[in-house]
Design an enzyme around this catalytic site. Structure first.
Site, short mmCIF file in Angstrom:
data_model
loop_
_atom_site.label_atom_id
_atom_site.label_comp_id
_atom_site.label_asym_id
_atom_site.label_seq_id
_atom_site.Cartn_x
_atom_site.Cartn_y
_atom_site.Cartn_z
N SER A 136 40.89 46.10 41.00
CA SER A 136 41.82 45.68 39.95
C SER A 136 42.42 46.87 39.21
O SER A 136 41.79 47.92 39.05
CB SER A 136 41.11 44.76 38.96
OG SER A 136 40.69 43.57 39.57
N GLU A 176 31.90 38.92 48.71
CA GLU A 176 31.61 38.88 47.28
C GLU A 176 31.44 37.46 46.79
O GLU A 176 30.64 37.21 45.90
CB GLU A 176 32.75 39.56 46.51
CG GLU A 176 32.56 39.54 45.01
CD GLU A 176 33.74 40.13 44.26
OE1 GLU A 176 33.63 40.27 43.04
OE2 GLU A 176 34.76 40.44 44.89
N GLU A 229 42.24 29.46 40.16
CA GLU A 229 43.52 28.98 40.71
C GLU A 229 43.76 29.57 42.11
O GLU A 229 44.19 28.87 43.04
CB GLU A 229 44.67 29.37 39.77
CG GLU A 229 44.72 28.59 38.46
CD GLU A 229 43.69 29.07 37.45
OE1 GLU A 229 43.47 28.35 36.46
OE2 GLU A 229 43.09 30.14 37.66
#
Length: 392
Positions: free
Chosen positions: A131, A246, A376
């Site tokens: 990220s 993960e 989502e």
């Protein structure tokens, strides 16, 4: 899926439990793997190396890389028992759960021989550099650059929300190597030594005031080309493999099960105002949570079962991720309300119940549907790859 474990596997679980009873201090409750001080870090490293000495840190890996050649089911059981007993992880998720399995799929023989044994021994811990401040769910929009310069790549950029970055020895890093390619095709993966000049790690306290997250800055960091993982501009495929590993989530499920069991035990004790367990609504709610935790455990078991067959779970892992995020919030909310005024006390407070763990869980639970890929995004994966539905 076979729900029954072999006698040998059940014996493996019993041996693990005996080891944990012997090696963890009496009444050990864990530190939630927030390495806030040197004492926690030292204990975690010592414990991890004890597992590694028995080849138990990565039992499903081949023996030549420090494993035992067992199946993903035995690895599943190890992770389940360690998480339930709140044993120090030693960066287990990012080292053994993510980077190692990804390297087994995408690494060269030289990389496997050089890195995997030190992972399996507990000697080296890893973190994940994915990220960025402007790249979360849309991971392919990352801007950190890696430019080839002779036998090295020079990396510049920034990563954020890097769990355990302040204690990790190496990082599995994604960086853009070809800005002219479509965004999913110009990314590469690297194994980066966290002691390399030009790397700066800056801690970020989370909402519970614990240190787990970090932001990591790269300024002209030189990484040898031999540490390119999976080939240049092939990083997106490396990343998708990584995220599938993960999201199996058995550790999170086991942690929730342990919290539910703690709440049941607490409810059966007498407190000012009576014994919560005597109220039917309390018993029904805790029973409902126990059932949901068992559902999550079976979903995670399915992921391990697929891995044991040599398959890479995809939408199955996303199902577990969504379920665990929902369950984590519900368990924490139930715990805070069950404890009443005690539920608002922080760890270390004189009257805190269950060491204040319920409040910490409550504060952190909101990140469940976000970290590791939002719910989502997971639902999109389930819809498209699991149900075969078209893109909206």
């Amino acid at each position: 899926m076979d729900f029954r474990l072999s006698p040998e596997t059940e014996a493996w679980r019993a041996e693990l439990r005996a080891f944990l009873k012997a090696e963890l201090p009496p009444e050990f409750e864990g530190d939630d793997d927030f390495f806030d001080n040197e004492e926690q870090i030292a204990f975690a490293r010592e414990f991890t190396k004890k597992l590694g000495a028995r080849r138990w840190f990565a039992p499903a890996w081949p023996e030549q890389y420090g494993g035992m050649g067992k199946t993903a089911i035995e690895q599943f059981i190890l992770n389940e028992e360690l998480a339930y007993h709140r044993a120090p992880s030693g960066g287990r998720l990012f080292t053994i759960g993510i980077t190692g399995p990804t390297m087994l799929v995408h690494g060269t023989e030289e990389q496997k021989a050089r890195y995997l044994p030190k992972m399996a021994s507990g000697e080296e811990w890893y973190c994940q550099g994915f990220s960025e401040p402007g790249s979360g769910s849309d991971l392919a929009s990352m801007q950190t650059r890696a430019v080839r310069d002779g036998d090295d790549y020079i990396i510049n950029g920034q990563k954020i929300w890097t769990s355990n970055g302040h204690v990790a020895d190496r990082m599995l890093l994604l960086a853009r190597t070809d800005p002219d390619q479509p965004k999913h095709k110009g990314i590469s993966a690297f194994i980066v030594d966290m002691k390399t000049p030009g790397i700066t790690v800056q801690g970020i306290d989370n909402i519970a005031y614990r240190h787990d997250f970090n932001q990591v800055f790269f300024e002209d960091v030189r990484v040898p080309a031999r540490d390119l993982l999976g080939g240049e501009n092939n990083g997106w495929y490396v990343a998708t493999t990584t995220l599938d590993f993960e999201r199996s989530n058995i550790a999170a499920i086991s942690g929730a099960r342990r919290t539910i069991h703690d709440l049941v035990r607490w409810a059966k004790e007498r407190h000012p105002g009576g014994r919560p367990w005597d109220k039917p609504e309390v018993r029904v709610k805790l029973a409902d949570l126990a059932v949901k935790a068992e559902v999550g455990r079976l979903v995670a078991f399915r992921t391990a079962w697929l891995q044991a067959k040599g398959e890479v779970p995809n939408y199955e892992a996303s199902i577990g991720k969504v379920w665990m995020a929902m369950l984590g919030i519900e368990v924490a909310n139930t715990g805070v309300n069950l404890l009443g005024a005690y539920g608002a006390l922080q760890p270390g407070s004189k009257w805190a119940q269950l060491r204040g763990r319920v409040l910490t869980s409550y504060l952190l639970a909101m990140s469940g549907p976000i970290g590791g890929g939002t719910s989502e995004i997971q639902k999109n994966i389930i819809a498209q790859r699991g149900l075969g539905l078209p893109r909206g």
